[in-house]
Design a protein around this motif. Structure first.
Motif, PDB file in Angstrom:
ATOM      1  N   GLY A 326     -46.137  51.075  54.330  1.00 48.09           N
ATOM      2  CA  GLY A 326     -45.081  51.840  53.682  1.00 48.09           C
ATOM      3  C   GLY A 326     -45.611  52.460  52.407  1.00 48.09           C
ATOM      4  O   GLY A 326     -46.734  52.941  52.349  1.00 48.09           O
ATOM      5  N   ASP A 327     -44.804  52.406  51.334  1.00 47.33           N
ATOM      6  CA  ASP A 327     -45.273  52.959  50.053  1.00 47.33           C
ATOM      7  C   ASP A 327     -45.701  51.863  49.086  1.00 47.33           C
ATOM      8  O   ASP A 327     -45.842  52.091  47.884  1.00 47.33           O
ATOM      9  CB  ASP A 327     -44.191  53.839  49.416  1.00 47.33           C
ATOM     10  N   SER A 328     -45.923  50.634  49.627  1.00 45.89           N
ATOM     11  CA  SER A 328     -46.184  49.484  48.761  1.00 45.89           C
ATOM     12  C   SER A 328     -47.482  49.604  47.963  1.00 45.89           C
ATOM     13  O   SER A 328     -47.629  48.964  46.919  1.00 45.89           O
ATOM     14  CB  SER A 328     -46.217  48.191  49.584  1.00 45.89           C
ATOM     15  N   LEU A 329     -48.432  50.423  48.425  1.00 48.36           N
ATOM     16  CA  LEU A 329     -49.667  50.630  47.675  1.00 48.36           C
ATOM     17  C   LEU A 329     -49.731  52.013  47.043  1.00 48.36           C
ATOM     18  O   LEU A 329     -50.275  52.182  45.952  1.00 48.36           O
ATOM     19  CB  LEU A 329     -50.882  50.395  48.578  1.00 48.36           C
ATOM     20  N   CYS A 330     -49.184  53.011  47.720  1.00 51.87           N
ATOM     21  CA  CYS A 330     -49.183  54.353  47.123  1.00 51.87           C
ATOM     22  C   CYS A 330     -48.322  54.388  45.859  1.00 51.87           C
ATOM     23  O   CYS A 330     -48.652  55.096  44.891  1.00 51.87           O
ATOM     24  CB  CYS A 330     -48.656  55.373  48.133  1.00 51.87           C
ATOM     25  N   LYS A 331     -47.229  53.646  45.856  1.00 52.52           N
ATOM     26  CA  LYS A 331     -46.315  53.679  44.703  1.00 52.52           C
ATOM     27  C   LYS A 331     -46.965  53.165  43.422  1.00 52.52           C
ATOM     28  O   LYS A 331     -46.940  53.862  42.390  1.00 52.52           O
ATOM     29  CB  LYS A 331     -45.047  52.893  45.023  1.00 52.52           C
ATOM     30  N   PRO A 332     -47.586  51.979  43.405  1.00 54.25           N
ATOM     31  CA  PRO A 332     -48.189  51.521  42.149  1.00 54.25           C
ATOM     32  C   PRO A 332     -49.376  52.369  41.699  1.00 54.25           C
ATOM     33  O   PRO A 332     -49.684  52.423  40.506  1.00 54.25           O
ATOM     34  CB  PRO A 332     -48.623  50.080  42.459  1.00 54.25           C
ATOM     35  N   PHE A 333     -50.035  53.052  42.645  1.00 55.54           N
ATOM     36  CA  PHE A 333     -51.167  53.901  42.280  1.00 55.54           C
ATOM     37  C   PHE A 333     -50.748  55.361  42.086  1.00 55.54           C
ATOM     38  O   PHE A 333     -51.592  56.221  41.831  1.00 55.54           O
ATOM     39  CB  PHE A 333     -52.260  53.815  43.352  1.00 55.54           C
ATOM     40  N   ASN A 334     -49.443  55.615  42.213  1.00 58.78           N
ATOM     41  CA  ASN A 334     -48.912  56.961  41.975  1.00 58.78           C
ATOM     42  C   ASN A 334     -49.599  57.998  42.877  1.00 58.78           C
ATOM     43  O   ASN A 334     -50.035  59.060  42.421  1.00 58.78           O
ATOM     44  CB  ASN A 334     -49.072  57.344  40.501  1.00 58.78           C
ATOM     45  N   VAL A 335     -49.685  57.665  44.169  1.00 61.90           N
ATOM     46  CA  VAL A 335     -50.239  58.580  45.163  1.00 61.90           C
ATOM     47  C   VAL A 335     -49.042  59.229  45.865  1.00 61.90           C
ATOM     48  O   VAL A 335     -48.320  58.565  46.616  1.00 61.90           O
ATOM     49  CB  VAL A 335     -51.121  57.843  46.188  1.00 61.90           C
ATOM     50  N   ASN A 336     -48.842  60.525  45.606  1.00 55.01           N
ATOM     51  CA  ASN A 336     -47.620  61.197  46.042  1.00 55.01           C
ATOM     52  C   ASN A 336     -47.890  62.322  47.040  1.00 55.01           C
ATOM     53  O   ASN A 336     -48.989  62.877  47.109  1.00 55.01           O
ATOM     54  CB  ASN A 336     -46.875  61.766  44.841  1.00 55.01           C
ATOM     55  N   GLY A 337     -46.840  62.636  47.801  1.00 57.59           N
ATOM     56  CA  GLY A 337     -46.893  63.757  48.710  1.00 57.59           C
ATOM     57  C   GLY A 337     -46.450  65.035  48.020  1.00 57.59           C
ATOM     58  O   GLY A 337     -46.185  65.050  46.803  1.00 57.59           O
ATOM     59  N   ALA A 339     -43.727  66.588  47.840  1.00 58.73           N
ATOM     60  CA  ALA A 339     -42.423  66.541  47.171  1.00 58.73           C
ATOM     61  C   ALA A 339     -42.456  65.727  45.886  1.00 58.73           C
ATOM     62  O   ALA A 339     -41.439  65.623  45.183  1.00 58.73           O
ATOM     63  CB  ALA A 339     -41.370  65.965  48.125  1.00 58.73           C
ATOM     64  N   GLY A 340     -43.607  65.161  45.569  1.00 58.14           N
ATOM     65  CA  GLY A 340     -43.731  64.388  44.335  1.00 58.14           C
ATOM     66  C   GLY A 340     -43.295  62.943  44.465  1.00 58.14           C
ATOM     67  O   GLY A 340     -43.212  62.232  43.461  1.00 58.14           O
ATOM     68  N   LEU A 341     -43.010  62.489  45.681  1.00 58.65           N
ATOM     69  CA  LEU A 341     -42.591  61.110  45.918  1.00 58.65           C
ATOM     70  C   LEU A 341     -43.743  60.311  46.539  1.00 58.65           C
ATOM     71  O   LEU A 341     -44.598  60.879  47.213  1.00 58.65           O
ATOM     72  CB  LEU A 341     -41.382  61.077  46.854  1.00 58.65           C
ATOM     73  N   PRO A 342     -43.750  58.988  46.315  1.00 55.55           N
ATOM     74  CA  PRO A 342     -44.839  58.171  46.873  1.00 55.55           C
ATOM     75  C   PRO A 342     -44.911  58.302  48.392  1.00 55.55           C
ATOM     76  O   PRO A 342     -43.884  58.248  49.078  1.00 55.55           O
ATOM     77  CB  PRO A 342     -44.459  56.746  46.461  1.00 55.55           C
ATOM     78  N   TRP A 343     -46.113  58.476  48.893  1.00 52.90           N
ATOM     79  CA  TRP A 343     -46.310  58.564  50.328  1.00 52.90           C
ATOM     80  C   TRP A 343     -46.527  57.177  50.926  1.00 52.90           C
ATOM     81  O   TRP A 343     -46.672  56.185  50.215  1.00 52.90           O
ATOM     82  CB  TRP A 343     -47.491  59.488  50.630  1.00 52.90           C
ATOM     83  N   SER A 344     -46.549  57.137  52.234  1.00 49.33           N
ATOM     84  CA  SER A 344     -46.843  55.903  52.957  1.00 49.33           C
ATOM     85  C   SER A 344     -48.344  55.827  53.235  1.00 49.33           C
ATOM     86  O   SER A 344     -49.053  56.827  53.130  1.00 49.33           O
ATOM     87  CB  SER A 344     -46.073  55.853  54.274  1.00 49.33           C
ATOM     88  N   SER A 345     -48.795  54.645  53.588  1.00 51.63           N
ATOM     89  CA  SER A 345     -50.205  54.497  53.946  1.00 51.63           C
ATOM     90  C   SER A 345     -50.362  53.391  54.981  1.00 51.63           C
ATOM     91  O   SER A 345     -49.490  52.536  55.155  1.00 51.63           O
ATOM     92  CB  SER A 345     -51.062  54.167  52.709  1.00 51.63           C
ATOM     93  N   GLY A 346     -51.488  53.452  55.658  1.00 56.66           N
ATOM     94  CA  GLY A 346     -51.832  52.422  56.623  1.00 56.66           C
ATOM     95  C   GLY A 346     -53.335  52.262  56.656  1.00 56.66           C
ATOM     96  O   GLY A 346     -54.065  53.049  56.051  1.00 56.66           O
ATOM     97  N   CYS A 347     -53.799  51.248  57.339  1.00 60.16           N
ATOM     98  CA  CYS A 347     -55.240  51.085  57.473  1.00 60.16           C
ATOM     99  C   CYS A 347     -55.558  50.280  58.728  1.00 60.16           C
ATOM    100  O   CYS A 347     -54.728  49.527  59.237  1.00 60.16           O
ATOM    101  CB  CYS A 347     -55.854  50.420  56.243  1.00 60.16           C
ATOM    102  N   VAL A 348     -56.763  50.496  59.204  1.00 63.72           N
ATOM    103  CA  VAL A 348     -57.324  49.701  60.289  1.00 63.72           C
ATOM    104  C   VAL A 348     -58.576  49.042  59.739  1.00 63.72           C
ATOM    105  O   VAL A 348     -59.397  49.705  59.092  1.00 63.72           O
ATOM    106  CB  VAL A 348     -57.686  50.592  61.506  1.00 63.72           C
ATOM    107  N   ALA A 349     -58.715  47.751  59.956  1.00 64.20           N
ATOM    108  CA  ALA A 349     -59.858  47.014  59.427  1.00 64.20           C
ATOM    109  C   ALA A 349     -60.590  46.306  60.560  1.00 64.20           C
ATOM    110  O   ALA A 349     -59.961  45.628  61.385  1.00 64.20           O
ATOM    111  CB  ALA A 349     -59.404  45.998  58.383  1.00 64.20           C
ATOM    112  N   PHE A 350     -61.900  46.472  60.594  1.00 58.04           N
ATOM    113  CA  PHE A 350     -62.735  45.850  61.614  1.00 58.04           C
ATOM    114  C   PHE A 350     -63.666  44.830  60.965  1.00 58.04           C
ATOM    115  O   PHE A 350     -64.439  45.182  60.067  1.00 58.04           O
ATOM    116  CB  PHE A 350     -63.588  46.895  62.343  1.00 58.04           C
TER     117      PHE A 350
END
Length: 388
Positions: A326-337, A339-350
């Protein structure tokens, strides 16, 4: 040494017991093992010395009481290979144990020959897949700033995993003392860094404060470090390991679509290599009981999936995770789309080392692999390169 047994019969559910055991390993020092006897519903601990019995008992009883008050959800399996029937018959009697002993030091600190070859081939395969999906390549340090980990909430949620970095101050008197000190480490101070427990946090630090015009994909491989109990280290569980991550940032639909693509693609690879296991819902290893609601939310919202592999010897462990934060990491790092609102993020880890270990445990030395599996593996890697 005589083992200590703590009965949980009638006190904990199977899910609560699983949660308890995931924390106990990080909560007691001075022991040789900590196991769960599912038949007797007991925690079984082998201490180094019975002198520590009182401390061990107090810790276990307190943690059992904590778990009793927590509602714990089980995992949900969404994909599974047929149940393997060769575990008891096969084991490692056919030389696979010898292959693993040759490929790895007992504590996993050294990888040799086939293990090194496989780690390189696997990372190349995952890297090329990421590039084909449009990911930009990155390389990050092994250390990470404590300020970054604080923004991620990692320090306060997963303290059991962290290795902190200390340093000697650049002061004449201190450095002169180091030369003759009985215990030089006592003169060190905590630095502003820790050893990175994951690669993805570096990505958020890099994107911090940016307004992104469109979705972003980044991929990096790095050494990660997690503080494990000494008696658990070895085989697939290491304190230093190689991790390839793919991070994707955009709106929620983009993140879910990207994660779905990776889950399907990696499951197809898993099946092609004739490995055995399942794809299940999971949660991050939050340590404190106060974070139980976060665990429930992760499982209920299917925020995290893990690919679990089962070896011929019957051990099961995670080799990949697929996350929607969700926006749980973009929000504290102020990574926005836009519209100026925090975006969502995901990751795949191997877990590259774990993939290599699983393949060697399944097939033995590279030269002994069935030709059909070797061809699939090499064909996958070549096809990925050709499609970039």
């Amino acid at each position: 040494m005589e083992k200590i047994r703590f009965s949980c019969k009638g006190m904990l559910s199977a899910n609560q017991a699983e949660s308890l055991m995931s924390k106990l390993a990080y909560s007691i020092e001075g022991i040789r093992s900590c196991e769960w006897n599912s038949e007797m519903m007991e925690v079984v601990i082998e201490p180094v010395s019975l002198e520590s019995y009182g401390e061990i008992a107090a810790t276990v009883e307190a943690m059992i009481a904590e778990e009793r008050g927590i509602r714990t959800l089980g995992s949900r399996t969404i994909k599974q290979t047929p149940v393997r029937s060769d575990i008891l018959e096969r084991g490692f009697d056919d030389g696979r144990e010898a292959t693993l002993q040759q490929a790895y030091a007992t504590d996993g600190s050294v990888k040799r020959d086939d293990a090194v070859k496989l780690i390189g081939l696997l990372d190349q395969l995952f890297e090329v897949m990421a590039v084909r999906r449009g990911a930009a390549l990155r390389r990050y340090p092994s250390m990470i700033g404590l300020d970054t980990l604080e923004k991620c909430g990692y320090i306060r949620s997963f303290p059991q995993n962290l290795y902190m970095v200390s340093e000697f101050s650049h002061q004449y008197d201190t450095l002169r003392q180091v030369k003759t000190a009985v215990d030089p480490a006592a003169l060190a101070r905590q630095s502003k860094h820790a050893l990175a427990p994951a690669v993805c946090f570096h990505c958020y630090a890099e994107l911090s404060g940016q307004v992104l015009d469109g979705p972003v994909r980044l991929t990096a491989m790095g050494n990660c470090f997690r503080h494990e109990a000494e008696w658990r280290v070895g085989n697939h569980r290491l304190t230093e390991f190689s991790m390839r991550e793919v991070v994707f940032v955009g709106d929620s639909d983009f993140v879910e679509e990207e994660r779905g693509w990776w889950m399907q693609e990696i499951w197809s690879l898993f099946v092609e290599l004739d490995l055995h296991g399942s794809l299940t819902t999971a949660n991050d290893p939050f340590y404190f009981s106060e974070d139980a609601l976060k665990i429930q939310h992760q499982k209920m919202a299917s925020m995290k999936y893990e690919l679990l592999v089962e070896t011929p010897a019957g051990s099961t462990f995670s080799i990949a995770s697929f996350n929607h934060m969700g926006d749980s990491l973009c929000k504290p790092f102020n990574v926005n789309g836009p519209a100026g609102l925090p975006w969502s993020s995901g990751c795949v880890a191997f877990g590259i080392d774990r993939w290599a270990f699983a393949l060697l445990a399944e097939y033995g030395a590279w030269d002994e692999w069935p030709s059909i599996v070797k061809d699939r593996f090499q064909g996958r890697a070549l096809a990925s390169v050709m499609q970039v």
